[in-house]
Design a protein around this motif. Structure first.
Motif, PDB file in Angstrom:
ATOM      1  N   LEU A  72     -26.778 -50.870 -75.763  1.00 17.28           N
ATOM      2  CA  LEU A  72     -26.816 -49.302 -74.708  1.00 17.28           C
ATOM      3  C   LEU A  72     -25.335 -48.920 -74.725  1.00 17.28           C
ATOM      4  N   ARG A  76     -24.378 -45.084 -74.979  1.00 17.57           N
ATOM      5  CA  ARG A  76     -24.344 -44.238 -73.783  1.00 17.57           C
ATOM      6  C   ARG A  76     -23.084 -44.398 -72.890  1.00 17.57           C
ATOM      7  N   GLU A 137     -35.352 -54.316 -63.825  1.00 18.33           N
ATOM      8  CA  GLU A 137     -34.931 -53.052 -63.514  1.00 18.33           C
ATOM      9  C   GLU A 137     -33.572 -52.764 -63.454  1.00 18.33           C
ATOM     10  N   THR A 140     -33.320 -51.062 -66.974  1.00 18.88           N
ATOM     11  CA  THR A 140     -33.861 -49.532 -66.830  1.00 18.88           C
ATOM     12  C   THR A 140     -32.982 -48.878 -66.358  1.00 18.88           C
ATOM     13  N   ALA A 141     -32.219 -49.074 -65.202  1.00 20.27           N
ATOM     14  CA  ALA A 141     -31.145 -48.381 -64.701  1.00 20.27           C
ATOM     15  C   ALA A 141     -30.259 -48.099 -65.647  1.00 20.27           C
ATOM     16  N   GLU A 143     -30.319 -47.922 -68.969  1.00 19.89           N
ATOM     17  CA  GLU A 143     -31.013 -47.112 -69.951  1.00 19.89           C
ATOM     18  C   GLU A 143     -31.000 -45.693 -69.705  1.00 19.89           C
ATOM     19  N   ARG A 144     -31.230 -45.430 -68.374  1.00 23.22           N
ATOM     20  CA  ARG A 144     -31.211 -44.332 -67.853  1.00 23.22           C
ATOM     21  C   ARG A 144     -29.932 -43.494 -67.411  1.00 23.22           C
ATOM     22  N   ALA A 145     -28.864 -44.311 -67.695  1.00 20.37           N
ATOM     23  CA  ALA A 145     -27.588 -43.877 -67.058  1.00 20.37           C
ATOM     24  C   ALA A 145     -26.799 -43.321 -68.323  1.00 20.37           C
ATOM     25  N   SER A 146     -25.883 -42.363 -68.125  1.00 24.60           N
ATOM     26  CA  SER A 146     -24.812 -42.037 -69.206  1.00 24.60           C
ATOM     27  C   SER A 146     -23.649 -41.809 -68.844  1.00 24.60           C
ATOM     28  N   GLU A 149     -21.350 -42.688 -65.047  1.00 20.81           N
ATOM     29  CA  GLU A 149     -22.363 -43.361 -64.286  1.00 20.81           C
ATOM     30  C   GLU A 149     -22.615 -44.786 -65.149  1.00 20.81           C
ATOM     31  N   PHE A 150     -22.827 -44.607 -66.448  1.00 16.18           N
ATOM     32  CA  PHE A 150     -22.967 -45.714 -66.977  1.00 16.18           C
ATOM     33  C   PHE A 150     -21.935 -46.660 -67.451  1.00 16.18           C
TER      34      PHE A 150
END
Length: 206
Positions: A72, A76, A137, A140-141, A143-146, A149-150
């Motif tokens: 990831l 990301r 969870e 998943t969090a 995977e949604r960040a970039s 923030e990531f």
């Protein structure tokens, strides 16, 4: 007549020396090699106990999740240093997964525990399955960040993940029997302790 006797004695001495391998290259030396090879065995099979099996069975999915996390990061993360660290972690852990899988097969043990906490060990294990594991969870969090923030999320989670691996490695070093497994545990503890320090520095400098 005396010279003939002396010559025969000399010949006999040479024959005895050759038979005993006195020059280090005779038949006696060569005959010893197959016996030594036959009695030697790979380090991983010189003896193991349940702690060794548990270490490998637990560390394999633990490493696999770390590899998922760094993959990831490759896509990301915003900080080049985070991406570089992620690549380093992946390079180190995939060969260790392969090695531990091979040991379990040699030991006649399953390559993963059937279940941990009532959940299948395939895929992402629940957060309480073993020290430092991320929950579904958490993943998943990530995977949604970039970007920034990531980066922060990755560093915080990977520090926790590494701390769990260090705990598992310490247990193997204390309770394991197999020399190769204990050596790997020592390496994991040293490598990941150093990486924890590196990640903390990256977090503090943000």
């Amino acid at each position: 007549m005396r010279s003939v006797v002396l010559t025969a004695a000399a010949i006999g001495a040479v024959a005895v020396t050759a038979a005993c391998g006195g020059d280090g290259h005779g038949s006696g030396h060569t005959a010893e090699r197959p016996a030594a090879t036959a009695t030697s065995a790979p380090v991983s099979t010189t003896g193991h106990n349940q702690a060794d099996i548990a270490f490998a069975q637990g560390m394999i999915p633990h490493h696999r999740q770390a590899v998922q996390m760094v993959e990831l990061a490759e896509r990301r993360a915003g900080d080049p240093q985070v991406k570089s660290l992620a690549g380093k972690i992946k390079t180190a852990q995939q060969p260790e997964i392969d090695q531990m899988t091979a040991w379990l097969r040699e030991w006649g043990a399953p390559t993963a525990s059937p279940s941990v906490g009532g959940h299948s060990m395939h895929g992402i294990a629940p957060g309480d399955a073993m020290p430092g594991m991320m929950t579904a969870e958490d993943m998943t969090a990530m995977e949604r960040a970039s970007g920034n923030e990531f980066d922060r999320m990755f560093l915080e989670m990977m520090i926790r993940h590494h701390q769990g691996a260090v705990q598992m490695a310490s247990t193997e070093m204390e309770q394991g029997q197999n020399p190769a497994a204990k050596s790997l545990a020592e390496k994991i503890k040293a490598d990941q302790t150093a990486e924890i320090s590196q990640m903390r520095n990256l977090l503090n400098n943000r």
